[in-house]
Motif scaffolding. Structure first.
Motif, PDB file in Angstrom:
ATOM      1  N   GLU A  72       0.810  -1.222   0.000  1.00 53.47           N
ATOM      2  CA  GLU A  72       0.000   0.000   0.000  1.00 53.47           C
ATOM      3  C   GLU A  72       0.840   1.267   0.000  1.00 53.47           C
ATOM      4  N   ARG A  73       2.054   1.203   0.465  1.00 50.20           N
ATOM      5  CA  ARG A  73       2.931   2.381   0.494  1.00 50.20           C
ATOM      6  C   ARG A  73       3.895   2.393  -0.686  1.00 50.20           C
ATOM      7  N   ASP A  74       3.751   1.448  -1.590  1.00 50.52           N
ATOM      8  CA  ASP A  74       4.685   1.331  -2.700  1.00 50.52           C
ATOM      9  C   ASP A  74       4.203   2.169  -3.883  1.00 50.52           C
ATOM     10  N   PRO A  75       4.985   3.150  -4.339  1.00 47.35           N
ATOM     11  CA  PRO A  75       4.568   3.962  -5.487  1.00 47.35           C
ATOM     12  C   PRO A  75       4.335   3.147  -6.749  1.00 47.35           C
ATOM     13  N   PHE A  76       5.009   2.004  -6.859  1.00 45.47           N
ATOM     14  CA  PHE A  76       4.803   1.140  -8.027  1.00 45.47           C
ATOM     15  C   PHE A  76       3.364   0.639  -8.087  1.00 45.47           C
ATOM     16  N   VAL A  77       2.823   0.244  -6.941  1.00 41.72           N
ATOM     17  CA  VAL A  77       1.440  -0.225  -6.882  1.00 41.72           C
ATOM     18  C   VAL A  77       0.480   0.894  -7.270  1.00 41.72           C
ATOM     19  N   ARG A  78       0.726   2.087  -6.757  1.00 39.41           N
ATOM     20  CA  ARG A  78      -0.144   3.212  -7.097  1.00 39.41           C
ATOM     21  C   ARG A  78      -0.127   3.493  -8.596  1.00 39.41           C
ATOM     22  N   ARG A  79       1.029   3.423  -9.221  1.00 39.36           N
ATOM     23  CA  ARG A  79       1.113   3.664 -10.656  1.00 39.36           C
ATOM     24  C   ARG A  79       0.443   2.562 -11.445  1.00 39.36           C
ATOM     25  N   ALA A  80       0.583   1.332 -11.018  1.00 33.99           N
ATOM     26  CA  ALA A  80      -0.067   0.227 -11.718  1.00 33.99           C
ATOM     27  C   ALA A  80      -1.590   0.346 -11.659  1.00 33.99           C
ATOM     28  N   ARG A  81      -2.114   0.775 -10.515  1.00 33.54           N
ATOM     29  CA  ARG A  81      -3.567   0.887 -10.363  1.00 33.54           C
ATOM     30  C   ARG A  81      -4.189   1.877 -11.345  1.00 33.54           C
ATOM     31  N   ARG A  82      -3.434   2.859 -11.789  1.00 32.61           N
ATOM     32  CA  ARG A  82      -3.962   3.834 -12.749  1.00 32.61           C
ATOM     33  C   ARG A  82      -4.366   3.185 -14.068  1.00 32.61           C
ATOM     34  N   HIS A  83      -3.805   2.019 -14.354  1.00 33.29           N
ATOM     35  CA  HIS A  83      -4.054   1.354 -15.637  1.00 33.29           C
ATOM     36  C   HIS A  83      -5.010   0.170 -15.494  1.00 33.29           C
ATOM     37  N   ILE A  84      -5.615   0.017 -14.311  1.00 29.03           N
ATOM     38  CA  ILE A  84      -6.432  -1.162 -14.040  1.00 29.03           C
ATOM     39  C   ILE A  84      -7.876  -0.766 -13.786  1.00 29.03           C
ATOM     40  N   GLY A  85      -8.783  -1.447 -14.471  1.00 32.40           N
ATOM     41  CA  GLY A  85     -10.209  -1.258 -14.274  1.00 32.40           C
ATOM     42  C   GLY A  85     -10.908  -2.586 -14.090  1.00 32.40           C
ATOM     43  N   ARG A  86     -12.214  -2.555 -14.022  1.00 34.10           N
ATOM     44  CA  ARG A  86     -12.976  -3.763 -13.657  1.00 34.10           C
ATOM     45  C   ARG A  86     -12.911  -4.857 -14.713  1.00 34.10           C
ATOM     46  N   ARG A  87     -12.485  -4.521 -15.937  1.00 31.87           N
ATOM     47  CA  ARG A  87     -12.388  -5.538 -16.992  1.00 31.87           C
ATOM     48  C   ARG A  87     -10.945  -5.855 -17.356  1.00 31.87           C
ATOM     49  N   THR A  88     -10.002  -5.406 -16.545  1.00 35.35           N
ATOM     50  CA  THR A  88      -8.578  -5.551 -16.862  1.00 35.35           C
ATOM     51  C   THR A  88      -8.032  -6.896 -16.392  1.00 35.35           C
ATOM     52  N   VAL A  89      -7.335  -7.584 -17.283  1.00 38.76           N
ATOM     53  CA  VAL A  89      -6.583  -8.789 -16.928  1.00 38.76           C
ATOM     54  C   VAL A  89      -5.134  -8.379 -16.701  1.00 38.76           C
ATOM     55  N   VAL A  90      -4.646  -8.653 -15.511  1.00 37.24           N
ATOM     56  CA  VAL A  90      -3.298  -8.263 -15.114  1.00 37.24           C
ATOM     57  C   VAL A  90      -2.402  -9.498 -15.085  1.00 37.24           C
ATOM     58  N   LEU A  91      -1.202  -9.366 -15.644  1.00 38.66           N
ATOM     59  CA  LEU A  91      -0.181 -10.396 -15.515  1.00 38.66           C
ATOM     60  C   LEU A  91       0.834  -9.925 -14.491  1.00 38.66           C
ATOM     61  N   ASP A  92       1.017 -10.690 -13.426  1.00 37.34           N
ATOM     62  CA  ASP A  92       2.061 -10.394 -12.437  1.00 37.34           C
ATOM     63  C   ASP A  92       3.201 -11.364 -12.705  1.00 37.34           C
ATOM     64  N   VAL A  93       4.229 -10.878 -13.363  1.00 33.36           N
ATOM     65  CA  VAL A  93       5.327 -11.719 -13.846  1.00 33.36           C
ATOM     66  C   VAL A  93       6.431 -11.759 -12.791  1.00 33.36           C
ATOM     67  N   GLY A  94       6.706 -12.973 -12.302  1.00 36.73           N
ATOM     68  CA  GLY A  94       7.589 -13.101 -11.146  1.00 36.73           C
ATOM     69  C   GLY A  94       6.853 -12.680  -9.896  1.00 36.73           C
ATOM     70  N   ALA A  95       5.650 -13.223  -9.728  1.00 35.69           N
ATOM     71  CA  ALA A  95       4.724 -12.754  -8.686  1.00 35.69           C
ATOM     72  C   ALA A  95       5.195 -13.063  -7.279  1.00 35.69           C
ATOM     73  N   GLY A  96       6.045 -14.059  -7.115  1.00 31.12           N
ATOM     74  CA  GLY A  96       6.526 -14.401  -5.784  1.00 31.12           C
ATOM     75  C   GLY A  96       5.395 -14.804  -4.855  1.00 31.12           C
ATOM     76  N   THR A  97       5.390 -14.264  -3.650  1.00 30.11           N
ATOM     77  CA  THR A  97       4.366 -14.607  -2.666  1.00 30.11           C
ATOM     78  C   THR A  97       3.106 -13.753  -2.796  1.00 30.11           C
ATOM     79  N   GLY A  98       3.045 -12.915  -3.827  1.00 24.69           N
ATOM     80  CA  GLY A  98       1.791 -12.238  -4.128  1.00 24.69           C
ATOM     81  C   GLY A  98       1.617 -10.861  -3.537  1.00 24.69           C
ATOM     82  N   ARG A  99       2.692 -10.221  -3.145  1.00 22.66           N
ATOM     83  CA  ARG A  99       2.589  -8.868  -2.588  1.00 22.66           C
ATOM     84  C   ARG A  99       1.842  -7.940  -3.549  1.00 22.66           C
ATOM     85  N   ILE A 100       2.208  -7.949  -4.823  1.00 23.97           N
ATOM     86  CA  ILE A 100       1.584  -7.084  -5.813  1.00 23.97           C
ATOM     87  C   ILE A 100       0.242  -7.666  -6.255  1.00 23.97           C
TER      88      ILE A 100
END
Length: 287
Positions: A53-81
């Motif tokens: 929640e405090r990561d600027p990367f997450v805030r920037r990613a959210r600008r491009h995401i809407g209710r019909r968006t399919v997101v790929l988390d590449v190298g997702a690890g334990t799922g923080r993002i």
């Protein structure tokens, strides 16, 4: 006059030199790969808990995401993002080669009540024809040896936006004096976000770069855990003598942050490298 080194060749040389240094100094350690992360998944999840929640990367990613968006988390690890973005998306496809990491991700997504998270257990380069609207890739690229095919696949798999997060400055710089104390020379440098931008340019991609500040936080509940973590990071032998020499150095260097110990910095610079991909299509609309 020498011929300039191709960006992808430079990247590969830097990554290989970094791995070679680790293997030379700590031959008993696991090479960084799926098995390495399988054994560290739970500990890693605890370390990064609550940071999204405090990561600027997450805030920037959210600008491009809407209710019909399919997101790929590449190298997702334990799922923080993944867990942070899934509530806004139609679906998040979490791709990672570590079964242990994805097991933690699946558990934490279920605990959060998320039903739109799908995992894909594979290296990104071997993940098949997976396609999404937006791709995120956080702190993964510097351990990818053959980076050009990795980036090319990202560009071709995404319709709207690709966002990559990398350190803005090597974290090795933070504990360089301690590294030199044990090894007598600086650590082998890894590739930077500037190298990533250069490789992308050879692929015909002009990337945008934002330098942001990521708040520092406590990483260790106590000094014993800090010693064990830094012992591995510093490629020191698994001996009582190494721990005894390292302990007072960390005791002087680390600072209390209320809930544990952390490096003596308020924040760390990070680079968000992003671009509008060339395929499969890219109208840029968020719905």
């Amino acid at each position: 006059m020498s011929t300039p080194e191709e960006p992808a060749c430079r990247w590969q040389r830097l990554v290989r030199a970094k791995f070679a240094e680790m293997e030379r100094l700590s031959p008993q350690a696991d090479r960084i790969g799926p098995a390495f992360w399988d054994t560290r998944a739970e500990r890693y999840a605890q370390r990064v808990a609550g940071t999204a929640e405090r990561d600027p990367f997450v805030r920037r990613a959210r600008r491009h995401i809407g209710r019909r968006t399919v997101v790929l988390d590449v190298g997702a690890g334990t799922g923080r993002i993944t867990v942070a973005l899934a509530p806004r998306a139609r679906e998040v496809v979490a791709v990672d080669p570590s079964a242990g990491m994805l097991e933690v991700l699946t558990r934490d997504a279920a605990r959060a009540g998320l039903t739109n998270v799908r995992t894909l257990h594979a290296p990104w380069e071997e993940s098949g024809d997976v396609v999404g609207d937006v791709a995120v890739c956080a702190y993964v690229l510097p351990i990818v040896e053959d980076v050009a095919p990795f980036l090319r696949k990202l560009d071709r798999a995404v319709r709207r936006r690709v966002l990559i997060s990398m350190a803005g400055a090597s974290t090795d710089l933070l504990f360089d004096p301690i590294w030199r104390h044990f090894h007598g020379q600086p650590r082998a440098p890894g590739p930077t976000y500037l190298d990533a931008v250069a490789v992308l340019a050879t692929l015909g991609v002009t990337a945008d770069v934002d330098i942001v500040e990521v708040p520092a936080r406590a990483r260790f509940p106590d000094l014993d855990e800090a010693v064990e973590d830094y012992r591995r990071s510093l490629c020191l032998p698994d001996t009582a003598e190494a721990r005894a020499e390292l302990r007072p150095l960390l005791d002087d260097w680390l600072i209390e942050r209320g809930d544990g110990l952390g490096a003596p910095v308020r924040s760390l610079p990070a680079a968000v490298v992003s671009w509008t991909p060339q395929g499969p299509s890219g109208d840029g609309t968020v719905t």
